[in-house]
Design a protein around this motif. Sequence first.
Motif, PDB file in Angstrom:
ATOM      1  N   ALA A   1     -10.974  46.050   9.442  1.00  0.00           N
ATOM      2  CA  ALA A   1     -10.902  46.045   7.878  1.00  0.00           C
ATOM      3  C   ALA A   1     -12.135  46.607   7.068  1.00  0.00           C
ATOM      4  O   ALA A   1     -11.852  47.169   6.158  1.00  0.00           O
ATOM      5  N   VAL A   2     -13.253  46.712   7.776  1.00  0.00           N
ATOM      6  CA  VAL A   2     -14.565  47.410   7.766  1.00  0.00           C
ATOM      7  C   VAL A   2     -14.250  48.655   7.459  1.00  0.00           C
ATOM      8  O   VAL A   2     -14.131  49.694   6.190  1.00  0.00           O
ATOM      9  N   VAL A   3     -13.002  49.435   9.264  1.00  0.00           N
ATOM     10  CA  VAL A   3     -13.231  50.187   9.274  1.00  0.00           C
ATOM     11  C   VAL A   3     -12.438  50.930   7.837  1.00  0.00           C
ATOM     12  O   VAL A   3     -11.702  51.757   7.992  1.00  0.00           O
ATOM     13  N   ALA A   4     -10.793  50.303   7.509  1.00  0.00           N
ATOM     14  CA  ALA A   4     -10.374  50.671   7.047  1.00  0.00           C
ATOM     15  C   ALA A   4     -10.405  50.966   5.212  1.00  0.00           C
ATOM     16  O   ALA A   4     -10.304  52.312   5.004  1.00  0.00           O
ATOM     17  N   ALA A   5     -11.691  50.263   5.280  1.00  0.00           N
ATOM     18  CA  ALA A   5     -11.525  50.010   3.889  1.00  0.00           C
ATOM     19  C   ALA A   5     -12.836  51.360   4.185  1.00  0.00           C
ATOM     20  O   ALA A   5     -12.642  52.190   2.760  1.00  0.00           O
ATOM     21  N   HIS A   6     -13.713  52.166   4.613  1.00  0.00           N
ATOM     22  CA  HIS A   6     -14.297  53.151   4.967  1.00  0.00           C
ATOM     23  C   HIS A   6     -13.308  54.017   4.779  1.00  0.00           C
ATOM     24  O   HIS A   6     -13.175  55.623   3.908  1.00  0.00           O
ATOM     25  N   ASN A   7     -11.989  54.123   5.602  1.00  0.00           N
ATOM     26  CA  ASN A   7     -11.498  55.704   5.693  1.00  0.00           C
ATOM     27  C   ASN A   7     -10.512  55.418   4.775  1.00  0.00           C
ATOM     28  O   ASN A   7      -9.955  56.648   3.776  1.00  0.00           O
ATOM     29  N   HIS A   8     -10.101  54.816   3.724  1.00  0.00           N
ATOM     30  CA  HIS A   8      -9.184  54.483   2.331  1.00  0.00           C
ATOM     31  C   HIS A   8     -10.626  55.407   1.408  1.00  0.00           C
ATOM     32  O   HIS A   8      -9.884  56.255   0.760  1.00  0.00           O
ATOM     33  N   VAL A   9     -11.806  54.470   1.460  1.00  0.00           N
ATOM     34  CA  VAL A   9     -12.320  55.761   0.546  1.00  0.00           C
ATOM     35  C   VAL A   9     -13.009  56.934   0.750  1.00  0.00           C
ATOM     36  O   VAL A   9     -12.738  56.940  -0.090  1.00  0.00           O
ATOM     37  N   LEU A  10     -13.393  57.074   1.865  1.00  0.00           N
ATOM     38  CA  LEU A  10     -13.463  58.441   2.622  1.00  0.00           C
ATOM     39  C   LEU A  10     -12.457  59.348   1.658  1.00  0.00           C
ATOM     40  O   LEU A  10     -12.335  61.053   1.787  1.00  0.00           O
ATOM     41  N   ARG A  11     -11.024  59.193   2.204  1.00  0.00           N
ATOM     42  CA  ARG A  11      -9.680  60.306   2.064  1.00  0.00           C
ATOM     43  C   ARG A  11      -9.509  59.959   0.414  1.00  0.00           C
ATOM     44  O   ARG A  11      -9.510  61.427   0.813  1.00  0.00           O
ATOM     45  N   ARG A  12      -9.956  59.039  -0.071  1.00  0.00           N
ATOM     46  CA  ARG A  12      -9.470  59.267  -1.355  1.00  0.00           C
ATOM     47  C   ARG A  12     -11.092  60.105  -2.283  1.00  0.00           C
ATOM     48  O   ARG A  12     -10.839  60.765  -3.146  1.00  0.00           O
TER      49      ARG A  12
END
Length: 304
Positions: free
Chosen positions: A200-211
């Motif tokens: 969950a933490v990694v997915a949140a990071h990836n979502h924010v980073l890509r945005r």
Amino acid sequence: MDRVQSVSPQQSVPARDGRASGTAPAGPDGGPGGRRAAAQRQQMRQDLATAAMELFASQGYEETTVDQIAAAAGVARRTFFRYFRSKEEAIFPDHDDTLVRVADLLASAEPEEHPLDVVCRGIKEVLRMYASTPGVSVARYQLIRQVPTLREREIAVVARYERLFTRYLLGRFDTAGEIPSGWQRAGEDDSMLAEVSAAAVVAAHNHVLRRWLRAGGRGDVEEQLDHSFEVIRRTFWAASAPGARRRGALVAPGASATGAEPATASGPSAGPGGEVLITVTRTDAPLELVVDAVRAALEGAKQA
């Protein structure tokens, strides 16, 4: 695709810190010579990565060879392989160092700090790596979207952080110290909770980073990531157990992990026949949190 297929005893392979193994450091660890050599190694990695990015952008990823990258950086082919095992690895020059830095952060975390907070601090180090060079990060993101091989490499890189966080969370389950209720179950759920939380933490990071990357690297990306952490905190725990604390402050029994209004709060109040326990709770507070808060308050009163 250019790769090193085998390594002879005389050849060097990259170590975790980017230094070719089998070569002596230029000075004692922590000394001026060692720091200077480390800076030179880091600069060479960046030079090779920059040359690779420029060639990939100008003539295409598949059309670019390791020889061309080395020539553009002004070094020999064998020098390239002292720093990277393949040309796709040159797209991610900072992850080895960042992974070590994150591992050190996890290892040095205070045992009283909530384990998920520690993981959130760890993944923020990865975000800062990207945010330190917005132009390079945006160009790399655009290139990765076009090349399936690089997308596969990126997935493999992300998986390393996720495994690191999972191991850390499992280690916290095994400790005797108190952590928030719902985490320390001493059962088959431990591995599931660790893996899901890390993911969950990694997915949140990836979502924010890509945005952020799609927006051209503009905006306060750390603030966006902090917001995503709060969402995860509300999802993974509504309250913290006695003794568990967020970084810098204790979390009272029943208090919201986000700092919002407590779901449940209990405390003793003097009465004619002794102390009376008063509990205030929201109507939507889970029963288990109410019970935990009452139990914690009773235990605290006994110890007082």
